[in-house]
Scaffold this motif. Structure first.
Motif, PDB file in Angstrom:
ATOM      1  N   ILE A 176       0.836  -1.203   0.000  1.00  0.00           N
ATOM      2  CA  ILE A 176       0.000   0.000   0.000  1.00  0.00           C
ATOM      3  C   ILE A 176       0.869   1.251   0.000  1.00  0.00           C
ATOM      4  CG2 ILE A 176      -1.626   1.342   1.385  1.00  0.00           C
ATOM      5  CD1 ILE A 176      -2.932  -1.286   2.199  1.00  0.00           C
ATOM      6  N   ALA A 177       1.908   1.263   0.846  1.00  0.00           N
ATOM      7  CA  ALA A 177       2.795   2.432   0.895  1.00  0.00           C
ATOM      8  C   ALA A 177       3.485   2.649  -0.448  1.00  0.00           C
ATOM      9  CB  ALA A 177       3.829   2.246   2.002  1.00  0.00           C
ATOM     10  N   PHE A 178       3.872   1.554  -1.080  1.00  0.00           N
ATOM     11  CA  PHE A 178       4.508   1.643  -2.398  1.00  0.00           C
ATOM     12  C   PHE A 178       3.562   2.278  -3.411  1.00  0.00           C
ATOM     13  CE2 PHE A 178       5.272  -0.099  -6.618  1.00  0.00           C
ATOM     14  CZ  PHE A 178       6.617   0.167  -6.804  1.00  0.00           C
ATOM     15  N   ASN A 179       2.333   1.780  -3.477  1.00  0.00           N
ATOM     16  CA  ASN A 179       1.374   2.316  -4.447  1.00  0.00           C
ATOM     17  C   ASN A 179       0.958   3.745  -4.110  1.00  0.00           C
ATOM     18  OD1 ASN A 179       1.383   0.115  -6.160  1.00  0.00           O
ATOM     19  ND2 ASN A 179      -0.318  -0.914  -5.123  1.00  0.00           N
ATOM     20  N   GLU A 180       0.898   4.069  -2.849  1.00  0.00           N
ATOM     21  CA  GLU A 180       0.591   5.445  -2.456  1.00  0.00           C
ATOM     22  C   GLU A 180       1.684   6.399  -2.923  1.00  0.00           C
ATOM     23  OE1 GLU A 180      -2.106   6.930  -0.466  1.00  0.00           O
ATOM     24  OE2 GLU A 180      -3.004   5.137  -1.344  1.00  0.00           O
ATOM     25  N   GLN A 181       2.931   5.965  -2.832  1.00  0.00           N
ATOM     26  CA  GLN A 181       4.049   6.828  -3.214  1.00  0.00           C
ATOM     27  C   GLN A 181       4.215   6.943  -4.715  1.00  0.00           C
ATOM     28  OE1 GLN A 181       7.796   5.748  -1.407  1.00  0.00           O
ATOM     29  NE2 GLN A 181       8.959   7.277  -2.543  1.00  0.00           N
ATOM     30  N   TYR A 182       4.075   5.816  -5.414  1.00  0.00           N
ATOM     31  CA  TYR A 182       4.423   5.814  -6.839  1.00  0.00           C
ATOM     32  C   TYR A 182       3.220   5.859  -7.776  1.00  0.00           C
ATOM     33  CZ  TYR A 182       9.128   4.941  -5.211  1.00  0.00           C
ATOM     34  OH  TYR A 182      10.350   5.067  -4.594  1.00  0.00           O
ATOM     35  N   GLY A 183       2.019   5.601  -7.246  1.00  0.00           N
ATOM     36  CA  GLY A 183       0.832   5.750  -8.088  1.00  0.00           C
ATOM     37  C   GLY A 183       0.727   7.126  -8.717  1.00  0.00           C
TER      38      GLY A 183
END
Length: 557
Positions: free
Chosen positions: A261-268
């Motif tokens: 989730i943190a990954f997608n929040e940052q790179y989305g």
């Protein structure tokens, strides 16, 4: 220095090869543009149906293998959906599938297709030549003007020095970007521009609509599978008839794992996201897997760097949209971000019976000789443009302007009595899969208020109310192969006459091969009867149907 010398050597070989073929004229009675499953099926069927005619297959990508996304693109997890226990997409695809399996070695599949096509001496293949210009007179294509392509030191696909003139009688557009259809002047709709206006962002009702997110396939090693095929929580581990592994899973990690989730929040917001994966070993006993898991947003499939400054380049890109070249380069670079591998490794599952973990916990990216991630030579493009039957398109036209409508795809019947019943007399094959949308913008991944997958039901609540996934194959009518204007063009590729949401089902490679088979046989009938494809009457369509059945196609439910 070694890296520079390597690429210089490759470039030198390319220039020697292409220069030897400069300024040639390569006539073909039937000219197929596009080397994916659809283009190869079209060329194969045309050559088989008319051994006395010259068939020319043009491969626009800078590769020397057949199969497009399904081979050099790395998409080796075959998207099939059984209906009544059977695969309904037969014909050319059925032959290739029987030999390769569902999860195949990409080089092996390319060899299977090449061997199938090589049996026809009237079929010639031209590699690495893209459409630069063309001659059109009175709504007929007279000649294609092709220029060689290659991937330069930066990784961009650029024009080379080789030139080819290709006159022909009937042309087939099996391209991913609808290039031949668009540049010939036919009306097309881009992306989801035919959706109901209430379901589109306002900017997409006023300008061009977005296309589904693309993907860059990549290789990993170290995937751990259970001793035998199994379903564990939201993961499915499968072995095909050839003994090769495939898997699909990771939804729970996508929904709730803090690192994912943190990954997608940052790179989305930067245009990249990790989705639940499907992946397949690169053949039996291979430790190398191709992975479909990286969404790349804001890619306009029509836009190529080499076309900038010409009429070939779309003038209506939305702000922030990338060319295919930019997307490929940026996605390959993005794979090297350590946070990507950390997030990918969260896609794992524990077997409650044994306590063992399976999936991606210990994977590493496969690297090439230059230390770069091994990726598909072409982007996995999911959508580009669509051909209407006639006239302008726009929001709300998905059930009125296309040969295959959204309603027909979703509500197809178990026989000839469903929403697709009118297609039955002029059917040229069956199409079947799930209506599968891979999101248009990063925010779609949270369309329900939290991360969820798949997103189709959230983006199309009207579809959900109508019953969700199709229950039966849809009859594909001959008219799906016809563009709006050009009279000697057939379109089995991405620009086929299919609404955007129906395309969410029909975009998978087996369905495209079905359309390709039909286009090749219809081109032959057009030549034999000296009629434009759009003038083929029911007698002609019946001839096409019988020929397709003789070639192994399935036309009945």
């Amino acid at each position: 220095m070694k890296k520079f010398l390597f690429y210089f050597f490759i470039l030198l070989l390319f220039l020697i090869f292409t220069t030897a073929a400069d300024d040639q004229t390569l006539p073909g009675d039937i000219v197929v543009f596009g080397g994916g499953f659809d283009g190869c099926a079209a060329a194969r069927s045309a050559a088989a149906a008319a051994p006395d005619r010259k068939v020319l297959l043009v491969i626009p990508e800078p590769v020397r293998q057949l199969g497009g996304i399904g081979t050099v693109g790395g998409q080796n997890f075959t998207d099939i959906r059984l209906w009544q226990g059977q695969v309904v997409t037969q014909g050319s695809f059925g032959r290739w599938f029987a030999k390769a399996g569902q999860f195949y070695n990409t080089d092996r599949m390319a060899q299977i297709i090449a061997a199938d096509l090589s049996q026809f001496p009237n079929l010639k293949i031209v590699y690495s030549y893209d459409l630069e210009d063309l001659v059109v007179e009175e709504q007929q294509i007279k000649e294609l003007k092709l220029r060689s392509t290659y991937r330069n030191l930066k990784g961009e696909v650029v024009w080379g020095p080789g030139l080819q003139r290709v006159p022909g009688q009937v042309f087939i557009d099996a391209s991913v970007d609808g290039r031949l259809t668009r540049l010939t002047g036919n009306e097309v709709s881009t992306g989801r521009g035919d959706w109901p206006a209430a379901l589109l962002p306002e900017e997409e009702t006023l300008s061009v609509a977005r296309q589904q997110a693309a993907t860059l396939m990549f290789q990993v090693k170290g995937v751990k599978t259970p001793p035998k095929a199994a379903r564990i929580a939201d993961w499915e581990f499968v072995r095909d008839a050839k003994g090769s592994w495939g898997l699909a899973g990771g939804k729970q990690a996508f929904l709730s794992d803090p690192k994912v989730i943190a990954f997608n929040e940052q790179y989305g917001p930067l245009g990249f996201a990790l989705k639940p994966v499907n992946a397949a070993a690169n053949g039996k006993d291979s430790d190398i897997w191709w992975v479909n898991g990286l969404l790349v947003f804001d890619v306009d499939a029509r836009a190529h760097r080499r076309d900038q400054g010409s009429r070939r380049y779309p003038s209506d890109l939305l702000p922030g949209q990338r060319t295919v070249d930019q997307a490929w380069l940026q996605a390959r670079e993005f794979l090297q971000n350590p946070q990507f591998l950390q997030a990918l490794r969260q896609l794992k599952v524990q077997d409650p019976a044994t306590g063992q973990w399976y999936g991606f916990e210990q994977v590493e990216l496969a690297k090439d000789a230059q230390g770069l991630p091994v990726v598909g030579e072409v982007m996995y493009i999911r959508e580009s443009v669509h051909s209407p039957l006639a006239g302008k398109t726009g929001p709300g036209t998905e059930n009125s302007r296309y040969a295959v409508t959204t309603r027909e795809a979703q509500m197809a019947g178990p026989s000839s009595a469903g929403a697709d019943a009118d297609n039955y007399p002029r059917r040229i094959g069956l199409g079947y899969y799930m209506m599968d949308i891979n999101a248009f913008i990063p925010e779609d991944l949270k369309a329900s208020g939290a991360y969820d997958w798949p997103v189709t039901k959230h983006l199309r609540p009207d579809w959900q109310r109508e019953g969700g996934q199709p229950k039966n194959p849809v009859y594909l009518p001959f008219e799906a192969l016809l563009p709006s204007e050009t009279t000697n063009l057939l379109v089995p590729g991405y620009a086929a006459g299919i609404s955007s949401f129906a395309w969410a089902e029909l975009r998978v490679l087996p369905n495209l091969a079905v359309l390709g088979d039909a286009a090749g046989v219809a081109a032959v009938r057009s030549l034999k009867e000296k009629k434009a494809p759009g003038q083929l009457d029911q007698k002609d369509i019946s001839w096409v149907q019988e020929k397709l059945k003789a070639f192994g196609a399935r036309l009945e439910k």
